[in-house]
Write a protein that holds these residues in place. Sequence first.
Motif, PDB file in Angstrom:
ATOM      1  N   LEU A 296      13.138  28.152  69.481  1.00  0.00           N
ATOM      2  CA  LEU A 296      11.674  28.160  69.334  1.00  0.00           C
ATOM      3  C   LEU A 296      11.075  27.617  70.627  1.00  0.00           C
ATOM      4  CD1 LEU A 296      11.517  26.673  65.704  1.00  0.00           C
ATOM      5  CD2 LEU A 296      11.453  29.103  66.355  1.00  0.00           C
ATOM      6  N   PRO A 297      11.103  28.413  71.709  1.00  0.00           N
ATOM      7  CA  PRO A 297      10.716  27.907  73.032  1.00  0.00           C
ATOM      8  C   PRO A 297       9.238  27.556  73.154  1.00  0.00           C
ATOM      9  CG  PRO A 297      11.122  30.281  73.093  1.00  0.00           C
ATOM     10  CD  PRO A 297      11.585  29.815  71.760  1.00  0.00           C
ATOM     11  N   SER A 298       8.407  27.953  72.175  1.00  0.00           N
ATOM     12  CA  SER A 298       6.982  27.615  72.275  1.00  0.00           C
ATOM     13  C   SER A 298       6.700  26.164  71.922  1.00  0.00           C
ATOM     14  CB  SER A 298       6.165  28.530  71.352  1.00  0.00           C
ATOM     15  OG  SER A 298       6.553  28.364  69.994  1.00  0.00           O
ATOM     16  N   LEU A 299       7.693  25.456  71.402  1.00  0.00           N
ATOM     17  CA  LEU A 299       7.512  24.027  71.176  1.00  0.00           C
ATOM     18  C   LEU A 299       7.298  23.337  72.523  1.00  0.00           C
ATOM     19  CD1 LEU A 299      10.242  23.314  68.471  1.00  0.00           C
ATOM     20  CD2 LEU A 299       7.772  23.024  68.173  1.00  0.00           C
ATOM     21  N   LEU A 341       1.064  24.410  64.682  1.00  0.00           N
ATOM     22  CA  LEU A 341       0.543  23.038  64.669  1.00  0.00           C
ATOM     23  C   LEU A 341       1.374  22.122  65.560  1.00  0.00           C
ATOM     24  CD1 LEU A 341      -0.276  22.528  60.881  1.00  0.00           C
ATOM     25  CD2 LEU A 341      -1.925  22.748  62.753  1.00  0.00           C
ATOM     26  N   LEU A 342       2.686  22.277  65.512  1.00  0.00           N
ATOM     27  CA  LEU A 342       3.567  21.417  66.302  1.00  0.00           C
ATOM     28  C   LEU A 342       3.489  21.727  67.790  1.00  0.00           C
ATOM     29  CD1 LEU A 342       6.660  21.300  63.938  1.00  0.00           C
ATOM     30  CD2 LEU A 342       5.035  19.458  64.399  1.00  0.00           C
ATOM     31  N   GLU A 343       3.108  22.951  68.129  1.00  0.00           N
ATOM     32  CA  GLU A 343       2.935  23.297  69.551  1.00  0.00           C
ATOM     33  C   GLU A 343       1.841  22.453  70.192  1.00  0.00           C
ATOM     34  OE1 GLU A 343       4.272  28.007  69.114  1.00  0.00           O
ATOM     35  OE2 GLU A 343       2.141  27.459  69.327  1.00  0.00           O
ATOM     36  N   GLN A 344       0.889  21.990  69.369  1.00  0.00           N
ATOM     37  CA  GLN A 344      -0.236  21.200  69.891  1.00  0.00           C
ATOM     38  C   GLN A 344      -0.122  19.717  69.543  1.00  0.00           C
ATOM     39  OE1 GLN A 344      -2.307  22.985  71.764  1.00  0.00           O
ATOM     40  NE2 GLN A 344      -1.101  24.818  71.192  1.00  0.00           N
ATOM     41  N   ALA A 345       0.978  19.322  68.905  1.00  0.00           N
ATOM     42  CA  ALA A 345       1.098  17.958  68.396  1.00  0.00           C
ATOM     43  C   ALA A 345       1.545  16.990  69.482  1.00  0.00           C
ATOM     44  CB  ALA A 345       2.076  17.927  67.228  1.00  0.00           C
TER      45      ALA A 345
END
Length: 539
Positions: A296-299, A341-345
């Motif tokens: 999940l490279p967008s993390l 949501l986690l991409e911006q957390a």
Amino acid sequence: MEEAGLVDLRSLVPDLSQDIKYFGRDNFVGAPVDGYLAPRCWLKREAAEALARVEARLRQRHQRLRVYDCYRPARAVAHFMRWASDPADQRTKATHYPTLPKAALVGEYIAPVSGHSRGATVDLTLLQCDASGAECRALDMGTDFDYFGSRANTDASDVDAVQRANRGQLRDAMAAEGFRNYPMEWWHYTFRPEPSPDTLYDVPVTAPDTQREARIDALMQRYDGDVPGASLLVLQDGRALVDRGYGRSDLETGIEAGPGTNYRLASVSKQFTAAAILLLAQDGVLSIEDPVRSWLPSLPASADRVTLRHLLTHTSGLADYEDLMPPDGVQQIRDAGVLALLEQAAPPSFTPGTAYRYSNSGYALLALVVERASGQAYPAFLRSRIFQPLAMHDTLAYVAGGPAVPHRAWGYSRRGEDWVRTDQSATSAVLGDGGIYSNVDDLARWDAALYDDRLLSDASRALAFAPQVAVAGEGIDAHYGFGWRITGDTQWHSGETIGFRNVIVRWPRQRLTVVLLSNRNEDPPYATALAVGALFLRD
């Protein structure tokens, strides 16, 4: 009760459908009635055995009985008379005697002596079940039980043809085993000849306290009757010792809960997500030591050190997505939405692998990893790799617009004295952490697969059940494996979401498993499951 020659019907029909009205408030008095200390059906032995024969005959054509009242103590009859003499108490008029003044009830409907107190009279109705017996609902009889008025007369002219036919089915089934109907009440039957025609009993209605089955019923009592229910499974050495439902899976239609009722598992689902990851590791497609960003490279880069193992064991430090959702949000979020949501957390709250904090986010991300690694949608992977191979044919990860949930239980929450359907919340569409529906019979097949390598290898099962990390912040002395808590001799996991409370507890050395699934937003069932299990534990 036994000294009076009375028999508990559950000793003859263990899964008898009963809704003992005078034990609770859903009756014409509007309160629990004197003498009812347990919601049980007792009858003189001759009448009890005859009623069991009626039930057996009905089941051959996919029908069943539901009993409302059986033996009635004399003190309960006295309670009725006190209520009838109080003209100020009109709470139940609209439901039970809308066309009659209360004073008119004494005599024809309420008398100072009741045949029920002789132990051979029963009030009941007829259920129609589907071919599998997984869904049973009451037939329309034209009135509710204890409706005081001419419409309740068995041969009333102001009910329609279907209602009249349903009453006829009940009367014919009861008459075949010697029960005679009281013409003023379609539900009222007396066994003839009465075994004790001259004896009135005043022993309180209780649950037998010498039988293990009765102790289980006492533990499950809150689920029984016309309330959101539960399904209970007890397995020992691969054999189902208890496999039954209590209460209702659907209050609006009166459908009974049973072994085939499907409940939303909530966090009990996590063990299936963990198993999916372990299967892919067995295939060599991924490693549990893989960084999650490799899938999940967008993390954000701050998650670089988080591995799949950290997600499995709640040691990632990633925020729980429920804490990131807008407080007034009503739109359902899905697993991909959790990733967004986690991409911006904020970065992990601790160095991954150094602490434990339960996080639903990790299992939502694991479901996405399953999809990326397998090339299949998460529900399809579970179906093809776990559910179909184990013959768990009614189990699925539910997606709105996809296959319907068979024999579905609907979730409820208490609002004052009432139960209100509360089946879905904004998080109910997330699959990896809690989106699977299943029933206790399918979970028996899942439990069996956890003892051998038909699904997971010995090494994979050892990882799943290893005490990987000490649980912290939950008020329990336990460790966490992969989708399982480990406490002493038990492996277990609970699941709680709006409208559902579930648990599975395994004692692998005893080869004992208890599964308790319920469709209500209260009463966490873990303690009940432990108490049920204690009745079967061997020294």
